[in-house]
Design a protein around this motif. Structure first.
Motif, PDB file in Angstrom:
ATOM      1  N   ARG A  35     -41.351 148.206 -39.681  1.00  0.00           N
ATOM      2  CA  ARG A  35     -42.574 148.956 -40.447  1.00  0.00           C
ATOM      3  C   ARG A  35     -42.973 148.556 -41.669  1.00  0.00           C
ATOM      4  O   ARG A  35     -44.034 148.784 -42.213  1.00  0.00           O
ATOM      5  CB  ARG A  35     -41.708 150.277 -40.397  1.00  0.00           C
ATOM      6  N   ALA A  36     -41.939 148.018 -42.527  1.00  0.00           N
ATOM      7  CA  ALA A  36     -42.235 147.731 -43.905  1.00  0.00           C
ATOM      8  C   ALA A  36     -42.973 146.625 -43.873  1.00  0.00           C
ATOM      9  O   ALA A  36     -43.919 146.298 -44.782  1.00  0.00           O
ATOM     10  CB  ALA A  36     -40.856 147.377 -44.442  1.00  0.00           C
ATOM     11  N   ALA A  37     -42.842 145.579 -42.899  1.00  0.00           N
ATOM     12  CA  ALA A  37     -43.571 144.394 -42.819  1.00  0.00           C
ATOM     13  C   ALA A  37     -45.207 144.632 -42.432  1.00  0.00           C
ATOM     14  O   ALA A  37     -46.255 144.021 -43.098  1.00  0.00           O
ATOM     15  CB  ALA A  37     -43.139 143.190 -41.780  1.00  0.00           C
ATOM     16  N   ALA A  38     -45.432 145.560 -41.272  1.00  0.00           N
ATOM     17  CA  ALA A  38     -46.682 145.990 -41.141  1.00  0.00           C
ATOM     18  C   ALA A  38     -47.566 146.686 -42.527  1.00  0.00           C
ATOM     19  O   ALA A  38     -48.558 146.313 -42.602  1.00  0.00           O
ATOM     20  CB  ALA A  38     -46.497 147.084 -39.887  1.00  0.00           C
ATOM     21  N   ALA A  39     -46.700 147.477 -43.385  1.00  0.00           N
ATOM     22  CA  ALA A  39     -47.371 148.165 -44.220  1.00  0.00           C
ATOM     23  C   ALA A  39     -47.764 147.257 -45.269  1.00  0.00           C
ATOM     24  O   ALA A  39     -48.773 147.275 -45.873  1.00  0.00           O
ATOM     25  CB  ALA A  39     -46.154 149.193 -45.031  1.00  0.00           C
ATOM     26  N   ARG A  40     -46.956 145.996 -45.524  1.00  0.00           N
ATOM     27  CA  ARG A  40     -47.030 145.005 -46.417  1.00  0.00           C
ATOM     28  C   ARG A  40     -48.557 144.405 -45.908  1.00  0.00           C
ATOM     29  O   ARG A  40     -49.502 144.271 -46.777  1.00  0.00           O
ATOM     30  CB  ARG A  40     -46.222 144.000 -46.486  1.00  0.00           C
ATOM     31  N   PHE A  41     -48.900 143.887 -44.585  1.00  0.00           N
ATOM     32  CA  PHE A  41     -50.046 143.340 -44.565  1.00  0.00           C
ATOM     33  C   PHE A  41     -51.242 144.152 -44.248  1.00  0.00           C
ATOM     34  O   PHE A  41     -52.278 143.652 -44.491  1.00  0.00           O
ATOM     35  CB  PHE A  41     -49.602 142.440 -43.161  1.00  0.00           C
ATOM     36  N   ILE A  70     -56.732 134.664 -35.129  1.00  0.00           N
ATOM     37  CA  ILE A  70     -55.905 135.711 -34.231  1.00  0.00           C
ATOM     38  C   ILE A  70     -54.728 134.963 -33.993  1.00  0.00           C
ATOM     39  O   ILE A  70     -53.447 135.424 -34.280  1.00  0.00           O
ATOM     40  CB  ILE A  70     -56.448 136.142 -33.044  1.00  0.00           C
ATOM     41  N   VAL A  71     -54.779 133.684 -33.692  1.00  0.00           N
ATOM     42  CA  VAL A  71     -53.407 132.869 -33.421  1.00  0.00           C
ATOM     43  C   VAL A  71     -52.576 133.035 -34.880  1.00  0.00           C
ATOM     44  O   VAL A  71     -51.360 133.012 -34.925  1.00  0.00           O
ATOM     45  CB  VAL A  71     -53.643 131.547 -32.829  1.00  0.00           C
ATOM     46  N   LEU A  72     -53.121 132.562 -35.766  1.00  0.00           N
ATOM     47  CA  LEU A  72     -52.590 132.415 -37.252  1.00  0.00           C
ATOM     48  C   LEU A  72     -52.018 133.687 -37.699  1.00  0.00           C
ATOM     49  O   LEU A  72     -50.846 133.719 -38.345  1.00  0.00           O
ATOM     50  CB  LEU A  72     -53.437 131.734 -38.301  1.00  0.00           C
ATOM     51  N   PRO A 178     -61.713 131.547 -47.259  1.00  0.00           N
ATOM     52  CA  PRO A 178     -60.279 131.789 -47.674  1.00  0.00           C
ATOM     53  C   PRO A 178     -59.995 133.248 -47.760  1.00  0.00           C
ATOM     54  O   PRO A 178     -59.134 133.677 -47.075  1.00  0.00           O
ATOM     55  CB  PRO A 178     -59.863 130.914 -48.896  1.00  0.00           C
ATOM     56  N   LEU A 179     -60.968 134.046 -48.192  1.00  0.00           N
ATOM     57  CA  LEU A 179     -60.611 135.354 -48.337  1.00  0.00           C
ATOM     58  C   LEU A 179     -60.716 136.174 -47.240  1.00  0.00           C
ATOM     59  O   LEU A 179     -59.781 136.978 -46.788  1.00  0.00           O
ATOM     60  CB  LEU A 179     -61.893 135.899 -49.655  1.00  0.00           C
ATOM     61  N   TRP A 180     -61.813 136.092 -46.508  1.00  0.00           N
ATOM     62  CA  TRP A 180     -62.134 136.771 -45.310  1.00  0.00           C
ATOM     63  C   TRP A 180     -60.990 136.201 -44.128  1.00  0.00           C
ATOM     64  O   TRP A 180     -60.612 136.913 -43.499  1.00  0.00           O
ATOM     65  CB  TRP A 180     -63.784 136.511 -44.565  1.00  0.00           C
ATOM     66  N   GLY A 181     -60.970 134.782 -44.216  1.00  0.00           N
ATOM     67  CA  GLY A 181     -59.849 134.229 -43.443  1.00  0.00           C
ATOM     68  C   GLY A 181     -58.757 134.913 -43.360  1.00  0.00           C
ATOM     69  O   GLY A 181     -58.048 135.114 -42.370  1.00  0.00           O
ATOM     70  N   THR A 182     -58.176 134.897 -44.520  1.00  0.00           N
ATOM     71  CA  THR A 182     -56.645 135.327 -44.871  1.00  0.00           C
ATOM     72  C   THR A 182     -56.680 136.953 -44.686  1.00  0.00           C
ATOM     73  O   THR A 182     -55.784 137.487 -44.121  1.00  0.00           O
ATOM     74  CB  THR A 182     -56.321 135.224 -46.335  1.00  0.00           C
ATOM     75  N   ALA A 183     -57.762 137.698 -44.960  1.00  0.00           N
ATOM     76  CA  ALA A 183     -57.841 139.183 -44.632  1.00  0.00           C
ATOM     77  C   ALA A 183     -57.858 139.387 -43.115  1.00  0.00           C
ATOM     78  O   ALA A 183     -57.171 140.563 -42.697  1.00  0.00           O
ATOM     79  CB  ALA A 183     -59.244 139.775 -45.105  1.00  0.00           C
ATOM     80  N   VAL A 184     -58.573 138.724 -42.416  1.00  0.00           N
ATOM     81  CA  VAL A 184     -58.375 139.027 -40.740  1.00  0.00           C
ATOM     82  C   VAL A 184     -56.966 138.558 -40.320  1.00  0.00           C
ATOM     83  O   VAL A 184     -56.404 139.224 -39.533  1.00  0.00           O
ATOM     84  CB  VAL A 184     -59.300 137.977 -40.390  1.00  0.00           C
ATOM     85  N   GLN A 185     -56.320 137.629 -40.960  1.00  0.00           N
ATOM     86  CA  GLN A 185     -54.752 137.413 -40.436  1.00  0.00           C
ATOM     87  C   GLN A 185     -54.206 138.312 -40.963  1.00  0.00           C
ATOM     88  O   GLN A 185     -53.234 138.744 -40.104  1.00  0.00           O
ATOM     89  CB  GLN A 185     -54.493 136.074 -41.197  1.00  0.00           C
ATOM     90  N   PHE A 186     -54.225 139.031 -42.129  1.00  0.00           N
ATOM     91  CA  PHE A 186     -53.340 140.050 -42.594  1.00  0.00           C
ATOM     92  C   PHE A 186     -53.576 141.235 -41.617  1.00  0.00           C
ATOM     93  O   PHE A 186     -52.920 141.994 -41.317  1.00  0.00           O
ATOM     94  CB  PHE A 186     -53.688 140.606 -43.891  1.00  0.00           C
ATOM     95  N   GLY A 187     -54.811 141.644 -41.164  1.00  0.00           N
ATOM     96  CA  GLY A 187     -55.105 142.675 -40.322  1.00  0.00           C
ATOM     97  C   GLY A 187     -54.511 142.371 -38.936  1.00  0.00           C
ATOM     98  O   GLY A 187     -53.787 143.495 -38.251  1.00  0.00           O
ATOM     99  N   VAL A 188     -54.643 141.523 -38.481  1.00  0.00           N
ATOM    100  CA  VAL A 188     -54.054 140.868 -37.186  1.00  0.00           C
ATOM    101  C   VAL A 188     -52.293 141.039 -37.350  1.00  0.00           C
ATOM    102  O   VAL A 188     -51.901 141.713 -36.341  1.00  0.00           O
ATOM    103  CB  VAL A 188     -54.298 139.634 -36.729  1.00  0.00           C
ATOM    104  N   SER A 189     -51.804 140.633 -38.255  1.00  0.00           N
ATOM    105  CA  SER A 189     -50.519 140.634 -38.439  1.00  0.00           C
ATOM    106  C   SER A 189     -49.950 142.188 -38.596  1.00  0.00           C
ATOM    107  O   SER A 189     -48.762 142.448 -37.882  1.00  0.00           O
ATOM    108  CB  SER A 189     -50.026 140.052 -39.731  1.00  0.00           C
ATOM    109  N   GLY A 190     -50.656 143.038 -39.361  1.00  0.00           N
ATOM    110  CA  GLY A 190     -50.307 144.299 -39.701  1.00  0.00           C
ATOM    111  C   GLY A 190     -50.261 145.082 -38.316  1.00  0.00           C
ATOM    112  O   GLY A 190     -49.250 145.813 -38.091  1.00  0.00           O
ATOM    113  N   SER A 191     -51.558 144.789 -37.607  1.00  0.00           N
ATOM    114  CA  SER A 191     -51.487 145.397 -36.308  1.00  0.00           C
ATOM    115  C   SER A 191     -50.366 145.084 -35.268  1.00  0.00           C
ATOM    116  O   SER A 191     -49.908 146.083 -34.563  1.00  0.00           O
ATOM    117  CB  SER A 191     -53.027 145.186 -35.496  1.00  0.00           C
ATOM    118  N   PHE A 192     -49.975 143.890 -35.285  1.00  0.00           N
ATOM    119  CA  PHE A 192     -49.099 143.452 -34.395  1.00  0.00           C
ATOM    120  C   PHE A 192     -47.565 144.034 -34.680  1.00  0.00           C
ATOM    121  O   PHE A 192     -46.880 144.530 -33.774  1.00  0.00           O
ATOM    122  CB  PHE A 192     -48.972 141.841 -34.380  1.00  0.00           C
TER     123      PHE A 192
END
Length: 309
Positions: A35-41, A70-72, A178-192
Motif C-alpha cells: 500500500r505504501a509503495a502504491a501510494a508513492r508511485f 508498461i513492461v518497465l 523522460p518526463l512522460w515516460g517516467t510518469a507512465v511507468q509510475f502510473g503502471v507501477s502504482g496500479s500494479f
C-alpha cells in the motif's frame, strides 16, 4: 566523455536514493508495504505529469514505446520496490541497501545478452570482488532464521529484476520523453502495486500519521520524481552498467543515516562490504577503455564496431 553535470547528477541520485531506505523503513512501520509503495508511485505519477504539462511537453508514444513502458513500470518499479518495501518489514534499511548494491554485477551479465555490447574485463572483476563482500554479508547476517532469509531473498529477486530492466530500458527507451515516460511507468507501477495490496493486504489497517506522510512525500518527490528523472537523463549518455554503480554508493549513505538517525546496528562485516563496493565503483567508472569480456569470452578492442565500452 562525462561532464561535471553528469557527475553532479550521479552524486545527487546516490544521496537521494541512499536516503530513501530510511524513509521506507519509517513508512512501513505504520503503513502496509504494498500500500505504501502504491501510494508513492501514484503521487509521483501525478506530480511528474503536472510538470510535463507545465512544460508543454506533448504526450506522444508509439505502440512499441507503450509496451516498453508498461513492461518497465512493472519490472523496474512495481516488482522491485514492492519486494524491497516488503523486505524492510523484516530486515534493516542498511542491510537491504547493501544487498541491493549487487545490482551492477547482474546488469553487467545482462548487457551482452540484451544489447550485444561488451562490459570491460576490469569492471566485471571489480564487481565480482564486490559480490564477494555481499555474499559474506548475506551468510553472516541472514543465516540465523528463515524470517531474515526471506527478507534477504526478496531483495535479491528485486536485484535481478532491476538489473534486467536497466538494460532493457537502455535498449527500448530511445526517443521517449523522460518526463512522460517516467510518469507512465509510475502510473503502471502504482496500479500494479495497488491491485497487489488489495489482494495480499486485505483487512490490514494503516496509520497515516505525520511521520508516515512526511516519509511518503520525500519518497514521491525526491526519491521518485527527481531521482528517476535524473536517472533517465544520465542513461542517455552512460552505459547501463556504469549507471547501475549508483547501487554501490547508495548503501554507504543508507548505512550512515541508518546508524545516525534510526539507531540501526552496523556490524563490522557490513563496513567491510561497503568498502569493497566503493572501491569497485571507482574501478567500474574508469574501466571504459579496458579490454572487454562477455559471457566468458575475451574480445579484442579492435573487434568492437559499436563503440561500446
Amino acid at each position: 566523455m562525462l561532464s561535471r553535470r553528469h557527475y553532479v547528477a550521479y552524486a545527487v541520485i546516490c544521496l537521494i536514493w541512499g536516503s530513501t531506505w530510511g524513509a521506507i523503513r519509517l513508512l512501513v512501520r505504520d503503513v502496509r508495504p504494498l500500500r505504501a509503495a502504491a501510494a508513492r508511485f501514484f503521487l509521483a505519477a501525478l506530480l511528474l505529469a503536472a510538470i510535463a504539462i507545465g512544460r508543454s511537453r506533448k504526450f506522444m508514444l508509439t505502440g512499441a514505446q507503450w509496451r516498453a513502458l508498461i513492461v518497465l513500470g512493472i519490472t523496474i518499479m512495481a516488482l522491485p520496490y514492492g519486494l524491497l518495501f516488503w523486505a524492510e518489514y523484516r530486515i534493516s534499511s542498511s542491510l537491504t541497501a547493501v544487498l541491493f548494491s549487487s545490482c551492477p554485477l547482474f546488469v553487467a551479465l545482462f548487457t551482452p545478452l540484451l544489447t550485444h555490447t561488451r562490459v570491460p574485463r576490469r569492471a566485471v572483476f571489480a564487481m565480482l570482488i564486490a559480490m564477494g563482500g555481499i555474499a559474506a554479508l548475506f551468510y553472516t547476517e541472514l543465516y540465523a532464521s528463515a524470517y531474515l532469509l526471506l527478507g534477504g531473498g526478496a531483495v535479491m529477486i528485486a536485484v535481478v529484476v532491476s538489473a534486467w530492466s536497466a538494460v532493457f530500458a537502455k535498449r527500448e527507451l530511445a526517443g521517449v520523453n523522460p518526463l512522460w515516460g517516467t510518469a507512465v511507468q509510475f502510473g503502471v507501477s502504482g496500479s500494479f502495486l495497488f491491485a497487489a495490496s488489495l489482494f495480499f493486504e486485505r483487512g490490514w489497517s494503516s496509520d497515516w500519521n505525520e511521520t508516515s506522510i512526511l516519509a511518503l512525500a520525500f519518497l514521491a518527490v525526491f526519491g521518485s520524481v527527481v531521482a528517476f528523472s535524473l536517472y533517465y537523463w544520465l542513461l542517455e549518455s552512460m552505459h547501463a552498467y556504469q549507471l547501475s554503480t549508483t547501487n554501490l554508493v547508495i548503501p554507504i549513505v543508507a548505512m550512515a543515516e541508518g546508524t545516525l538517525l534510526l539507531r540501526e546496528n552496523v556490524p563490522p562485516i557490513m563496513v567491510v562490504s561497503a568498502v569493497l563496493v566503493l572501491v569497485s565503483v571507482a574501478i567500474v567508472l574508469r574501466a571504459e577503455d579496458e579490454p572487454v569480456v562477455a559471457l566468458g569470452l575475451d574480445v579484442p578492442k579492435a573487434d568492437r564496431s559499436d563503440g561500446e565500452g
